[in-house]
Every structure is written in structure tokens, then in C-alpha cells.
Design a protein around this motif. Sequence first.
Motif, short mmCIF file in Angstrom:
data_model
loop_
_atom_site.label_atom_id
_atom_site.label_comp_id
_atom_site.label_asym_id
_atom_site.label_seq_id
_atom_site.Cartn_x
_atom_site.Cartn_y
_atom_site.Cartn_z
N PHE A 79 2.13 -9.78 -7.44
CA PHE A 79 1.91 -8.76 -6.41
C PHE A 79 0.62 -9.02 -5.64
CE2 PHE A 79 0.10 -4.73 -4.97
CZ PHE A 79 1.16 -4.20 -4.25
N GLU A 80 -0.44 -9.42 -6.36
CA GLU A 80 -1.75 -9.59 -5.73
C GLU A 80 -1.73 -10.66 -4.66
OE1 GLU A 80 -1.16 -9.78 -9.00
OE2 GLU A 80 -1.88 -7.79 -9.61
N ALA A 81 -0.83 -11.64 -4.78
CA ALA A 81 -0.80 -12.74 -3.83
C ALA A 81 -0.39 -12.29 -2.43
CB ALA A 81 0.16 -13.83 -4.33
N PHE A 82 0.32 -11.18 -2.33
CA PHE A 82 0.79 -10.71 -1.03
C PHE A 82 -0.32 -10.03 -0.22
CE2 PHE A 82 4.55 -11.15 -3.63
CZ PHE A 82 5.45 -11.75 -2.78
N GLY A 83 -1.40 -9.65 -0.89
CA GLY A 83 -2.60 -9.22 -0.19
C GLY A 83 -2.55 -7.84 0.43
N ASP A 84 -3.60 -7.55 1.19
CA ASP A 84 -3.76 -6.24 1.82
C ASP A 84 -2.65 -5.94 2.82
OD1 ASP A 84 -6.04 -5.95 0.34
OD2 ASP A 84 -7.42 -6.40 1.98
N GLU A 85 -2.11 -6.97 3.44
CA GLU A 85 -1.06 -6.77 4.43
C GLU A 85 0.16 -6.11 3.81
OE1 GLU A 85 0.40 -9.46 8.18
OE2 GLU A 85 0.33 -10.42 6.20
N MET A 86 0.51 -6.54 2.60
CA MET A 86 1.65 -5.94 1.91
C MET A 86 1.35 -4.50 1.51
SD MET A 86 4.72 -5.96 0.80
CE MET A 86 5.21 -7.67 1.04
N ILE A 87 0.15 -4.25 1.01
CA ILE A 87 -0.23 -2.88 0.65
C ILE A 87 -0.16 -1.98 1.87
CG2 ILE A 87 -2.15 -1.43 -0.12
CD1 ILE A 87 -3.00 -3.74 -1.95
N ARG A 88 -0.67 -2.46 2.98
CA ARG A 88 -0.63 -1.67 4.22
C ARG A 88 0.81 -1.42 4.65
NH1 ARG A 88 -3.55 -4.78 7.08
NH2 ARG A 88 -1.94 -5.84 8.29
N GLY A 89 1.65 -2.45 4.54
CA GLY A 89 3.05 -2.31 4.93
C GLY A 89 3.80 -1.32 4.07
N ILE A 90 3.59 -1.38 2.76
CA ILE A 90 4.26 -0.43 1.86
C ILE A 90 3.81 0.99 2.16
CG2 ILE A 90 4.43 0.31 -0.55
CD1 ILE A 90 4.28 -2.67 -1.32
N THR A 91 2.52 1.16 2.38
CA THR A 91 1.99 2.49 2.68
C THR A 91 2.55 3.02 3.98
OG1 THR A 91 -0.06 1.97 1.49
CG2 THR A 91 -0.13 3.81 3.05
N ARG A 92 2.52 2.20 5.02
CA ARG A 92 3.03 2.64 6.33
C ARG A 92 4.54 2.80 6.31
NH1 ARG A 92 1.77 -1.03 10.93
NH2 ARG A 92 1.73 0.81 12.26
N GLY A 93 5.21 2.05 5.44
CA GLY A 93 6.66 2.15 5.37
C GLY A 93 7.14 3.39 4.65
N ASN A 94 6.38 3.82 3.63
CA ASN A 94 6.83 4.93 2.79
C ASN A 94 6.33 6.30 3.24
OD1 ASN A 94 8.18 3.17 1.10
ND2 ASN A 94 6.49 2.98 -0.35
N GLU A 95 5.10 6.35 3.72
CA GLU A 95 4.48 7.67 3.91
C GLU A 95 5.08 8.53 5.02
OE1 GLU A 95 0.24 7.61 3.82
OE2 GLU A 95 0.18 6.77 1.79
N PRO A 96 5.57 7.97 6.12
CA PRO A 96 6.15 8.86 7.14
C PRO A 96 7.29 9.73 6.59
CG PRO A 96 5.71 6.74 8.11
CD PRO A 96 5.46 6.59 6.64
N SER A 97 8.21 9.15 5.83
CA SER A 97 9.31 9.96 5.28
C SER A 97 8.80 10.88 4.18
CB SER A 97 10.42 9.06 4.75
OG SER A 97 9.94 8.19 3.74
N GLN A 98 7.83 10.43 3.39
CA GLN A 98 7.27 11.30 2.34
C GLN A 98 6.58 12.51 2.96
OE1 GLN A 98 4.77 8.52 0.27
NE2 GLN A 98 6.45 7.64 -0.91
N ASN A 99 5.83 12.28 4.01
CA ASN A 99 5.12 13.39 4.67
C ASN A 99 6.09 14.43 5.21
OD1 ASN A 99 2.65 12.16 4.18
ND2 ASN A 99 2.55 11.21 6.19
#
Length: 339
Positions: free
Chosen positions: A121-141
Amino acid sequence: MDRFVDLASGATTVALLAIADRSGLNTFMSDGLSRTDQEIAHASGLDPRYLREILSGLTAAGIYEYDATSKSFNLPAEHALFVADESSPYFMGGWFDMIPSLYRQLDGLVDATRHGGGVPFEAFGDEMIRGITRGNEPSQNTLLVSKWLSAVPGLTERLGAGIRVADIGCGAGGALLVMARAFPASSFVGYDVSEEEIAMARERATETPNATFEPVALENLHRGEGFDLITSFDVIHDLVDPMRGLEHIRHALAAGGQYLMMEPAASTALEENLTARGALLYGISAMHCMTQSLAREGKGVGAAWGRQAIEETARSAGFESVHRLESISNTFSDFFLLS
């Protein structure tokens, strides 16, 4: 050949969308006004030559619209919901981060395909973390409190009165913070193996006193934690051993406690997944979900393990009641209530 052109143009269109997203073009054009490329360049400060090419590509892909008489471009409001409005439950901007992050790991994925193992997981870096966050949170909110939690009889009333809640694989804390702010009488704790994401979650929770975050792996949860509710959102298929993970969750529930699990919607049978959504699910699975589990010598069940395997695994883990919540399950996500 036509099919290959469709596939290749989709790949380049996502790249153009990523540029339009990161440069601010999509946000600038989200007001719905029609402008020429020169007017857009003057008002936005973006380079006019790049703008012309990007706008042309996104228009050919059907995302922007073009009026040949006025030579003006516009981003329709219904399209902006998907590519520009981060408050929209339909916002797909997380993919503009996730897909480039996946492509950067192709060499590692080829090596794993030849020799086994995986890309951590760590190899995918901050870009993946940002993508997961931006991908999930709109529907969660938008949907988590009003629709998902409300689909469980009596749950919002219990949360309002005050119960203990844990979110497994909480990431940067989006879902947990939505719940904590909606139900201040309840206490919430988020667990994740990523210390970076836990640090982000803690920073975001400074004004939410009933929410805490711990960098703890699921297998290190103690028996008898006594949680009245445990949640996980697109997490279990990523684990080293999903069945053991579900056993840990069951042991951490209080008597009468409930577990709300969201997983990608799929059938365990390949022949029922032969659609564009199925292709996307298998692709993201091979390039991220499955490989990061295998990198830790895990089972690597993948994102498309499917509802039949999910239900069978949950029962094998000791849950007596495994109920798919059909009222909120959809073409992207399946929801299960376990107890």
C-alpha cells in the motif's frame, strides 16, 4: 479496432480530466457559463494553447460542450456534478488521483505477476491516499447518516442516545467524523494501519471531541472491546485474511452489537460481472486491492470476491445473522448487516 479506440481514448480522457482537475479548469468552468478558449485563458490564467487542446479532447469525449457558431465551451451542470463538485455524491474526482497512481506501479505489478508477491500500500504514495479520500467522502458526507445508517432499524435512535462505535480501516477519518458530528452523544474510534492517514484524521478531528483515531491493525484489537456498532467501508477485501478479520470484528462487538459492512458490488461468479463496471472492478483489484494484500502474504481475495463469498466468509467467521441490505445496495456497493 473500434473497441480498442474506445479503451485508449478512455485512458487519455482520464488523464485530461486529471489535468483539468489539478489545474483548476473544471472548478473554474463549473459555473456553467459558455466561453471561448481565449476568454477562459484570460480569466483563469491558464495557458491558452494547452487549454485549447484539453478542452477539445474533453469535448470530443462528451464531457464539455462546444458551440461552433460562438466557438465557446461550457461544462454542463450535470457533468460538473461528476468532475468538479466535491460536495456532490456523484463526484468521481478521486479516480483522477487513483488511476495515475496505479499506472506508476506497473513495473512492480509486472514483477509480481511473474514472480508472485505484490505491491505494498505504501508504494502508491500520497496520490493514492488523496484519491481514496476524494473518492469516498462525497458520498459519505451526503448519504452515510441520511440513508446508510437509517437503513438499519433503530440504529440512528441508538446513536442519538449514545453508544460505542468503531470504524475499521478508517483512512483519513471521513466516515467516522461524519458520524461523530451527527451523533455527539456517542463515542467513536477509528482504526487504520496507515500512520500517515491516522495523523491526517487526528488533525481533522481537533474540534470533534467524541472522535479518536488509533494506528492499530484489526488483528490487534482485543476481544471484548464491547462496541455496540462497528463499521467498515470498502475495507475487508483488502485485508491479509478477511475471515480472520471478520472474527476479530465479531469478538470486538458487545452483546447485541451490530456490524455494518460495505463492500464493492459484485457476484462471485465471473459470468455475472462481464460489464464495464466489472472490468473496472477487476482492474482496480489487480492493480491495488489484491496486490497490496498479497504484498503482506495475504489471501488477496480482491475487490470482486462477490456477495456470495462475502456471506459465506461472514458465516464461517461466526456471525449468526448475515443480511444484505437491499434498500441501500446499488451497482457500486453492497451493504451487509452482521450480528
